[in-house]
Structures are given as structure tokens and as C-alpha cells.
Design an enzyme around this catalytic site. Structure first.
Site, PDB file in Angstrom:
ATOM      1  N   HIS A  31       0.853  -1.182   0.000  1.00 36.52           N
ATOM      2  CA  HIS A  31       0.000   0.000   0.000  1.00 36.52           C
ATOM      3  C   HIS A  31       0.890   1.234   0.000  1.00 36.52           C
ATOM      4  O   HIS A  31       1.865   1.307   0.748  1.00 36.52           O
ATOM      5  CB  HIS A  31      -0.916   0.000   1.227  1.00 36.52           C
ATOM      6  CG  HIS A  31      -1.921   1.107   1.216  1.00 36.52           C
ATOM      7  ND1 HIS A  31      -2.710   1.370   0.122  1.00 36.52           N
ATOM      8  CD2 HIS A  31      -2.252   2.030   2.151  1.00 36.52           C
ATOM      9  CE1 HIS A  31      -3.492   2.405   0.383  1.00 36.52           C
ATOM     10  NE2 HIS A  31      -3.242   2.821   1.603  1.00 36.52           N
ATOM     11  N   HIS A  43      -3.199   9.046   1.322  1.00 35.20           N
ATOM     12  CA  HIS A  43      -3.183   7.876   0.450  1.00 35.20           C
ATOM     13  C   HIS A  43      -4.569   7.613  -0.116  1.00 35.20           C
ATOM     14  O   HIS A  43      -5.557   8.195   0.334  1.00 35.20           O
ATOM     15  CB  HIS A  43      -2.628   6.644   1.181  1.00 35.20           C
ATOM     16  CG  HIS A  43      -3.206   6.396   2.537  1.00 35.20           C
ATOM     17  ND1 HIS A  43      -3.889   5.250   2.859  1.00 35.20           N
ATOM     18  CD2 HIS A  43      -3.193   7.143   3.680  1.00 35.20           C
ATOM     19  CE1 HIS A  43      -4.277   5.295   4.137  1.00 35.20           C
ATOM     20  NE2 HIS A  43      -3.864   6.432   4.649  1.00 35.20           N
ATOM     21  N   CYS A 155      -3.572   2.845  -5.464  1.00 34.74           N
ATOM     22  CA  CYS A 155      -2.835   3.662  -4.497  1.00 34.74           C
ATOM     23  C   CYS A 155      -1.435   4.026  -4.998  1.00 34.74           C
ATOM     24  O   CYS A 155      -0.946   5.125  -4.745  1.00 34.74           O
ATOM     25  CB  CYS A 155      -2.750   2.946  -3.149  1.00 34.74           C
ATOM     26  SG  CYS A 155      -1.890   1.339  -3.189  1.00 34.74           S
TER      27      CYS A 155
END
Length: 264
Positions: A31, A43, A155
Site C-alpha cells: 500500500h 493515500h 494507491c
């Protein structure tokens, strides 16, 4: 530039504008986000703490290793800031979810890039100044980054855009994600039918396969692709509308959007 073997860094070594990431689900995927300073990270998520959304069994499997933001009391530092989905801001602890902190590297050489056997850790594309990176991330925090898509807009794509202002121009191309580029390169190398005609030995097959994998990764990197353009963050929504409708943009807008990235 971080090391070839590991991009791991300490918290005190990161600065506002850095692209950071943390591996999830036993290093299956990572991530990504932009460190905004003061212990906060901006994010992009499909839902709070969830990184993918494929509509398949993979969602349940990978979601099980995502931050359990809905369990227990909210974080005292950032719980009130976290939105249900989209571009969110959270503290570094919630972003990492107990994982290790890594720094994504920019403007690496082709040799360094290919030495990283796995994608999603570096790019040959150069980064813009830190204050521009933070500005883009904060703007997108307030205005969104479009619809989340594992293959087109995830992401890592968000973080790379904040760092470079680059978007993929072609409608049917994959996004900017090095993780996805690495995966597709691996599938292409293994599934390519001409491989068994090029060599009869196991060692030769391994060389051919690894070479095709490296070529696949290289040509998909933002630093060498020719289907990317600079799009100012203030005009991002306008760019998406044009991409969906496939209608010509006004002449003044078109000129602003035609700065093709040529670095290698």
C-alpha cells in the site's frame, strides 16, 4: 537513493513529499501513500484500509490483511480524519498497520531499476519538488482522485502522480503501478508461446523468460513510456472527462496537456 536489496527506512529519515509504502498480506502487495509531514500520510483507498476491489475472491483474501479500521475505537490522532473511501489522510501508524516502512525511489538508473526484481519499489521517472508533491496530495485529498481501479487507478498510481504529475494518456493502457507492471510482465514472460522454440534447455528457458520479464517491466515504467503526459492537478477532473468522452479539448487546454514526458 535507497539500497538495491531493500528500500526500508526509519521514520526519522522520511520527509514531507516522500512516496512511502508498506507491504501487506505476507508481501503479496504493498500500500502506497505520500508522507505529508507531522506524522501524517495521504493515500488512496477503495475503502478505509482496503487497497483493492476486483469483485472476486481476492478481495476477501487481501482485505483480511488490511488495516482493521472498523474494529475497536478510532485512532485518537487521525480517526476523525479518515473518510470511508477515496483519498484519505491518516497517521503513519494507521498507514503502516504494524508493517515496515519503505521509501519509493525515483530517477533510478535502468541498471538499478532492473536489479529490483520486483516492481512497485522504484521508477526511472524523476520526482518533482517536495512542496509540489504535497500540494498535489492535499488538493486531491479535498477533491478526490476519481474512481478506484486496481488496474488503472490504484494507491501506487496516486502516489506516482503526486510525485511526477504524469498520467497515462491512452485510454486502453494500464496505469502507472509498478506492482501491476511487474505482474503483467511475469505473466507475459511465462505465457509467451514462442519461448519453447527459442531454447531446449532449462537454463536457456530461464534466461529467455527472465529477459522477457525485464523487458516487460522496463517498457511499462513511467520513466520510459511514451503514452504519458503532464496534467496539472487543478485540471485533473477536466482531463478525466475528456478521456471518458473522447472529445477534443479546447485548443488552449490541449496545448497545456501536450507536454510529453521524454526522460529515460
Amino acid at each position: 537513493m535507497v539500497g538495491v536489496l531493500s528500500n526500508r527506512v526509519n521514520r526519522e529519515d522520511i520527509a514531507a513529499g516522500d512516496h512511502i509504502y508498506s507491504w501487506r498480506a505476507a508481501y503479496i502487495y504493498a500500500h502506497h501513500g505520500i508522507y505529508a509531514g507531522d506524522g501524517m500520510v495521504i493515500h488512496f483507498t477503495r475503502a478505509a484500509g482496503h487497497e483493492i476491489g476486483t469483485g472476486t475472491f481476492m478481495d476477501k483474501f487481501l482485505f483480511s490483511s488490511s488495516p482493521a479500521t472498523g474494529d475497536g475505537p478510532p485512532c485518537q490522532k487521525c480517526g476523525h480524519l479518515i473518510k470511508p473511501q477515496g483519498v484519505i489522510m491518516s497517521c503513519l501508524d494507521c498507514f503502516l498497520d504494524g508493517g515496515i516502512l519503505y521509501l519509493f525511489d525515483y530517477a533510478v538508473s535502468p541498471t538499478f531499476f532492473l536489479a529490483k526484481a520486483r516492481g512497485g519499489t522504484c521508477t526511472m521517472a524523476p520526482s518533482d519538488a517536495a512542496h509540489l508533491v504535497v500540494h498535489r496530495a492535499q488538493h486531491l485529498l479535498n477533491n478526490g482522485f476519481g474512481m478506484y481501479s486496481l488496474f488503472k487507478n490504484n494507491c501506487e498510481d496516486f502516489a506516482i502522480y503526486c510525485k511526477t504529475e504524469l498520467l497515462v494518456e491512452t485510454v486502453f493502457s494500464v496505469g502507472r503501478s509498478g506492482q501491476l507492471g511487474s505482474l503483467l510482465a511475469g505473466f507475459s514472460a511465462v505465457a509467451s508461446s514462442p519461448l519453447h522454440f527459442l531454447t531446449t534447455s532449462a537454463a536457456g528457458l530461464a534466461v529467455v523468460t527472465s529477459s522477457m520479464y525485464c523487458v516487460g517491466r522496463y517498457v511499462s515504467d513511467m520513466g520510459v513510456r511514451r503514452d504519458v503526459i503532464k496534467v496539472p492537478v487543478e485540471r485533473l477532473v477536466e482531463h478525466w472527462v475528456q478521456s471518458v468522452t473522447l472529445t477534443p479539448a479546447p485548443q488552449g487546454v490541449t496545448q497545456n496537456h501536450q507536454e510529453i514526458h521524454r526522460s529515460c
